[in-house]
Design a protein around this motif. Structure first.
Motif, PDB file in Angstrom:
ATOM      1  N   ILE A   1      10.219   7.701 -12.271  1.00 20.86           N
ATOM      2  CA  ILE A   1      11.161   8.190 -11.262  1.00 20.86           C
ATOM      3  C   ILE A   1      11.403   7.117 -10.207  1.00 20.86           C
ATOM      4  CG2 ILE A   1      11.404   9.882  -9.392  1.00 20.86           C
ATOM      5  CD1 ILE A   1      10.132  11.903 -11.236  1.00 20.86           C
ATOM      6  N   LEU A   2      10.324   6.433  -9.861  1.00 20.82           N
ATOM      7  CA  LEU A   2      10.415   5.403  -8.822  1.00 20.82           C
ATOM      8  C   LEU A   2      11.374   4.291  -9.235  1.00 20.82           C
ATOM      9  CD1 LEU A   2       9.239   4.727  -6.145  1.00 20.82           C
ATOM     10  CD2 LEU A   2       7.257   3.733  -7.248  1.00 20.82           C
ATOM     11  N   SER A   3      11.320   3.894 -10.504  1.00 21.56           N
ATOM     12  CA  SER A   3      12.179   2.788 -10.948  1.00 21.56           C
ATOM     13  C   SER A   3      13.650   3.211 -10.892  1.00 21.56           C
ATOM     14  CB  SER A   3      11.803   2.321 -12.352  1.00 21.56           C
ATOM     15  OG  SER A   3      12.006   3.352 -13.269  1.00 21.56           O
ATOM     16  N   GLN A   4      13.927   4.490 -11.247  1.00 22.00           N
ATOM     17  CA  GLN A   4      15.326   4.964 -11.176  1.00 22.00           C
ATOM     18  C   GLN A   4      15.831   4.916  -9.744  1.00 22.00           C
ATOM     19  OE1 GLN A   4      15.452   8.934 -12.732  1.00 22.00           O
ATOM     20  NE2 GLN A   4      14.600   8.285 -14.674  1.00 22.00           N
TER      21      GLN A   4
ATOM     22  N   CYS B   1       7.791  12.622   4.047  1.00 20.52           N
ATOM     23  CA  CYS B   1       8.689  13.053   2.961  1.00 20.52           C
ATOM     24  C   CYS B   1       8.321  14.497   2.594  1.00 20.52           C
ATOM     25  CB  CYS B   1       8.511  12.166   1.740  1.00 20.52           C
ATOM     26  SG  CYS B   1       8.769  10.425   2.097  1.00 20.52           S
ATOM     27  N   GLN B   2       9.286  15.384   2.709  1.00 25.18           N
ATOM     28  CA  GLN B   2       8.998  16.810   2.496  1.00 25.18           C
ATOM     29  C   GLN B   2       9.766  17.361   1.296  1.00 25.18           C
ATOM     30  OE1 GLN B   2      10.022  17.407   6.871  1.00 25.18           O
ATOM     31  NE2 GLN B   2       8.745  19.187   6.448  1.00 25.18           N
ATOM     32  N   GLY B   3       9.061  18.091   0.450  1.00 24.73           N
ATOM     33  CA  GLY B   3       9.704  18.823  -0.644  1.00 24.73           C
ATOM     34  C   GLY B   3      10.137  17.927  -1.794  1.00 24.73           C
ATOM     35  N   LEU B   4       9.178  17.507  -2.614  1.00 20.11           N
ATOM     36  CA  LEU B   4       9.528  16.671  -3.782  1.00 20.11           C
ATOM     37  C   LEU B   4      10.466  17.456  -4.696  1.00 20.11           C
ATOM     38  CD1 LEU B   4       9.013  14.066  -5.479  1.00 20.11           C
ATOM     39  CD2 LEU B   4       7.139  15.298  -6.582  1.00 20.11           C
ATOM     40  N   ARG B   5      11.579  16.849  -5.051  1.00 16.01           N
ATOM     41  CA  ARG B   5      12.564  17.522  -5.916  1.00 16.01           C
ATOM     42  C   ARG B   5      12.072  17.597  -7.348  1.00 16.01           C
ATOM     43  NH1 ARG B   5      17.338  18.058  -3.109  1.00 16.01           N
ATOM     44  NH2 ARG B   5      17.592  16.614  -1.381  1.00 16.01           N
TER      45      ARG B   5
ATOM     46  N   PRO C   1       7.629   6.195 -20.277  1.00 16.17           N
ATOM     47  CA  PRO C   1       8.168   7.540 -20.041  1.00 16.17           C
ATOM     48  C   PRO C   1       7.091   8.539 -19.590  1.00 16.17           C
ATOM     49  CG  PRO C   1       8.855   6.675 -22.179  1.00 16.17           C
ATOM     50  CD  PRO C   1       7.894   5.694 -21.617  1.00 16.17           C
ATOM     51  N   GLY C   2       5.838   8.323 -20.015  1.00 20.57           N
ATOM     52  CA  GLY C   2       4.791   9.297 -19.686  1.00 20.57           C
ATOM     53  C   GLY C   2       4.132   9.064 -18.341  1.00 20.57           C
ATOM     54  N   ASP C   3       4.618   8.087 -17.585  1.00 15.28           N
ATOM     55  CA  ASP C   3       3.951   7.745 -16.321  1.00 15.28           C
ATOM     56  C   ASP C   3       4.425   8.674 -15.207  1.00 15.28           C
ATOM     57  OD1 ASP C   3       2.740   6.661 -14.163  1.00 15.28           O
ATOM     58  OD2 ASP C   3       3.653   4.693 -14.315  1.00 15.28           O
ATOM     59  N   ASN C   4       3.850   9.882 -15.194  1.00 14.00           N
ATOM     60  CA  ASN C   4       4.272  10.870 -14.202  1.00 14.00           C
ATOM     61  C   ASN C   4       3.432  10.749 -12.937  1.00 14.00           C
ATOM     62  OD1 ASN C   4       6.161  12.068 -15.959  1.00 14.00           O
ATOM     63  ND2 ASN C   4       4.466  13.067 -17.023  1.00 14.00           N
ATOM     64  N   GLY C   5       4.000  11.256 -11.853  1.00 16.88           N
ATOM     65  CA  GLY C   5       3.277  11.237 -10.592  1.00 16.88           C
ATOM     66  C   GLY C   5       2.298  12.396 -10.502  1.00 16.88           C
ATOM     67  N   ILE C   6       1.494  12.377  -9.439  1.00 22.17           N
ATOM     68  CA  ILE C   6       0.474  13.429  -9.274  1.00 22.17           C
ATOM     69  C   ILE C   6       0.775  14.327  -8.075  1.00 22.17           C
ATOM     70  CG2 ILE C   6      -1.352  12.184 -10.489  1.00 22.17           C
ATOM     71  CD1 ILE C   6      -2.435  11.316  -7.785  1.00 22.17           C
ATOM     72  N   LEU C   7       2.007  14.205  -7.520  1.00 21.13           N
ATOM     73  CA  LEU C   7       2.428  15.136  -6.470  1.00 21.13           C
ATOM     74  C   LEU C   7       3.220  16.264  -7.133  1.00 21.13           C
ATOM     75  CD1 LEU C   7       2.555  15.699  -3.393  1.00 21.13           C
ATOM     76  CD2 LEU C   7       4.717  14.441  -3.336  1.00 21.13           C
TER      77      LEU C   7
ATOM     78  N   LEU D   1       0.844  -1.209   0.000  1.00 20.14           N
ATOM     79  CA  LEU D   1       0.000   0.000   0.000  1.00 20.14           C
ATOM     80  C   LEU D   1       0.878   1.257   0.000  1.00 20.14           C
ATOM     81  CD1 LEU D   1      -2.701  -1.131   2.617  1.00 20.14           C
ATOM     82  CD2 LEU D   1      -3.101  -0.784   0.169  1.00 20.14           C
ATOM     83  N   GLY D   2       1.966   1.204   0.782  1.00 22.78           N
ATOM     84  CA  GLY D   2       2.887   2.345   0.843  1.00 22.78           C
ATOM     85  C   GLY D   2       3.550   2.602  -0.499  1.00 22.78           C
ATOM     86  N   MET D   3       3.976   1.525  -1.167  1.00 24.00           N
ATOM     87  CA  MET D   3       4.618   1.686  -2.477  1.00 24.00           C
ATOM     88  C   MET D   3       3.624   2.225  -3.508  1.00 24.00           C
ATOM     89  SD  MET D   3       7.795   1.199  -2.365  1.00 24.00           S
ATOM     90  CE  MET D   3       8.187   1.227  -4.088  1.00 24.00           C
ATOM     91  N   ARG D   4       2.368   1.857  -3.364  1.00 23.63           N
ATOM     92  CA  ARG D   4       1.351   2.374  -4.293  1.00 23.63           C
ATOM     93  C   ARG D   4       1.174   3.894  -4.083  1.00 23.63           C
ATOM     94  NH1 ARG D   4      -0.928   3.172  -9.016  1.00 23.63           N
ATOM     95  NH2 ARG D   4      -3.186   3.417  -8.936  1.00 23.63           N
ATOM     96  N   ALA D   5       1.202   4.322  -2.815  1.00 26.37           N
ATOM     97  CA  ALA D   5       1.099   5.766  -2.533  1.00 26.37           C
ATOM     98  C   ALA D   5       2.278   6.496  -3.166  1.00 26.37           C
ATOM     99  CB  ALA D   5       1.051   6.010  -1.028  1.00 26.37           C
ATOM    100  N   LEU D   6       3.467   5.892  -3.042  1.00 29.06           N
ATOM    101  CA  LEU D   6       4.673   6.499  -3.611  1.00 29.06           C
ATOM    102  C   LEU D   6       4.603   6.520  -5.140  1.00 29.06           C
ATOM    103  CD1 LEU D   6       7.494   7.636  -3.062  1.00 29.06           C
ATOM    104  CD2 LEU D   6       8.346   5.297  -2.845  1.00 29.06           C
ATOM    105  N   ASP D   7       4.107   5.447  -5.714  1.00 30.47           N
ATOM    106  CA  ASP D   7       3.950   5.380  -7.177  1.00 30.47           C
ATOM    107  C   ASP D   7       2.982   6.467  -7.656  1.00 30.47           C
ATOM    108  OD1 ASP D   7       3.232   4.645  -9.795  1.00 30.47           O
ATOM    109  OD2 ASP D   7       1.938   3.027  -9.106  1.00 30.47           O
ATOM    110  N   LEU D   8       1.854   6.615  -6.948  1.00 30.16           N
ATOM    111  CA  LEU D   8       0.900   7.673  -7.340  1.00 30.16           C
ATOM    112  C   LEU D   8       1.579   9.038  -7.250  1.00 30.16           C
ATOM    113  CD1 LEU D   8      -2.446   6.635  -5.587  1.00 30.16           C
ATOM    114  CD2 LEU D   8      -2.069   6.815  -8.044  1.00 30.16           C
ATOM    115  N   ALA D   9       2.385   9.227  -6.197  1.00 28.87           N
ATOM    116  CA  ALA D   9       2.991  10.544  -5.965  1.00 28.87           C
ATOM    117  C   ALA D   9       4.039  10.891  -7.014  1.00 28.87           C
ATOM    118  CB  ALA D   9       3.608  10.589  -4.559  1.00 28.87           C
ATOM    119  N   VAL D  10       4.976   9.986  -7.240  1.00 30.34           N
ATOM    120  CA  VAL D  10       6.130  10.362  -8.076  1.00 30.34           C
ATOM    121  C   VAL D  10       6.107   9.741  -9.464  1.00 30.34           C
ATOM    122  CG1 VAL D  10       7.578  10.710  -6.039  1.00 30.34           C
ATOM    123  CG2 VAL D  10       7.719   8.546  -7.242  1.00 30.34           C
ATOM    124  N   GLY D  11       5.317   8.700  -9.683  1.00 32.36           N
ATOM    125  CA  GLY D  11       5.272   8.048 -10.993  1.00 32.36           C
ATOM    126  C   GLY D  11       6.284   6.924 -11.075  1.00 32.36           C
ATOM    127  N   LYS D  12       5.951   5.944 -11.891  1.00 31.14           N
ATOM    128  CA  LYS D  12       6.795   4.749 -11.958  1.00 31.14           C
ATOM    129  C   LYS D  12       8.163   5.056 -12.563  1.00 31.14           C
ATOM    130  CE  LYS D  12       3.838   0.725 -11.830  1.00 31.14           C
ATOM    131  NZ  LYS D  12       2.493   1.262 -11.646  1.00 31.14           N
TER     132      LYS D  12
END
Ligand SMILES: C[S@@+](CC[C@H](N)C(=O)[O-])C[C@H]1O[C@@H](n2cnc3c(N)ncnc32)[C@H](O)[C@@H]1O
Length: 232
Positions: A152-155, A228-232, A173-179, A139-150
């Motif tokens: 960035i997450l894979s890198q 997690c504060q301040g998405l780069r 490449p187009g799988d962007n996050g929503i944060l 569930l936590g990884m899904r929240a992170l995936d929604l936030a940053v996109g797959k």
């Protein structure tokens, strides 16, 4: 209620102050320590039932003319609490593991994404520690995936594992996050080896990542929050 059947301090305080659950005090403590939600913030609350974080999030936006929005998603149907919430709060009944990311993005004002994503999701606890922790990590990884996109997450996951990309995070490449950039993410997890790995993945993505065990957490609970504060 406490183990002995007597209402505990946070339960009584929640009743006194009109919060629908004692969990309100966990987000209130995060607000006090980290000021995640500001006037005008757009907040996504994953696993929002029964609605105490919706109440605290809406209060944290300040008066209505400050603007802002709070969108809650839960697998259970949630009625927006009448106290501490206003028209800026809406809820959707859906399974966060299955709802398409674009559908969640479409719930944000002007479809521009959210400035704060909170995940208080937890699985139905079976009592089998390793199983519960693994489900909570999913569930936590899904929240992170929604936030940053797959993408960035894979890198970031590859840097942590120093190995070939994990199939779990295969990306387009187009799988962007929503944060939004600069945005904040809170993830509830149950303590396990996996949580260390999740925090290692988050560290390079955000300016700051820290752990919090709020005072309102029950002593028997293994839950812990990654802030997690301040998405780069
Ligand atoms: C601890 S409660 C959240 C409490 C909430 N933050 C509050 O203060 O009222 C955890 C919630 O996560 C939800 N949940 C668990 N898995 C989910 C999923 N896959 N999709 C959506 N909601 C989920 C549960 O239905 C439950 O309501």
């Amino acid at each position: 209620m406490s183990g002995a059947g007597t209402p505990d301090f946070f339960y009584r305080e929640a009743q006194r102050l009109g919060y629908v659950a004692r969990s309100a005090f966990k987000l209130l403590q995060m607000q006090k320590q980290y000021t995640l939600i500001s006037p005008g913030s757009t907040v996504l609350d994953l696993g929002c039932a029964p609605g105490a974080w919706l109440q605290v999030a809406c209060q944290s936006l300040g008066p209505k003319n400050n603007g802002g929005a709070v969108v809650g998603i839960d697998i259970k149907k949630v009625k927006v609490p009448s106290m501490h919430c206003d028209a800026r709060v809406q809820t959707v009944c859906a399974d966060v593991m299955n709802i398409p990311k674009d559908q969640v993005r479409a719930l944000s004002p002007k479809e521009k994404g959210f400035s704060v994503i909170l995940s208080d999701m937890c699985p139905l606890v079976s009592g089998i520690t390793t199983r519960d922790a693994a489900l909570s990590a999913e569930l936590g990884m899904r929240a992170l995936d929604l936030a940053v996109g797959k993408a960035i997450l894979s890198q970031s996951a590859d840097c942590v594992k120093e190995s070939a990309p994990s199939d779990d995070y295969n990306s387009s490449p187009g799988d962007n996050g929503i944060l939004k950039p600069g945005g904040h993410l809170v993830i509830k997890l149950l303590e396990s080896e996996d949580v260390k790995e999740i925090s290692q993945i988050c560290k390079p993505l955000f300016k700051k990542a820290s752990w919090l065990r709020p005072k309102a957490t029950r002593s028997c609970s293994r839950e812990i929050y990654l802030i997690c504060q301040g998405l780069r």
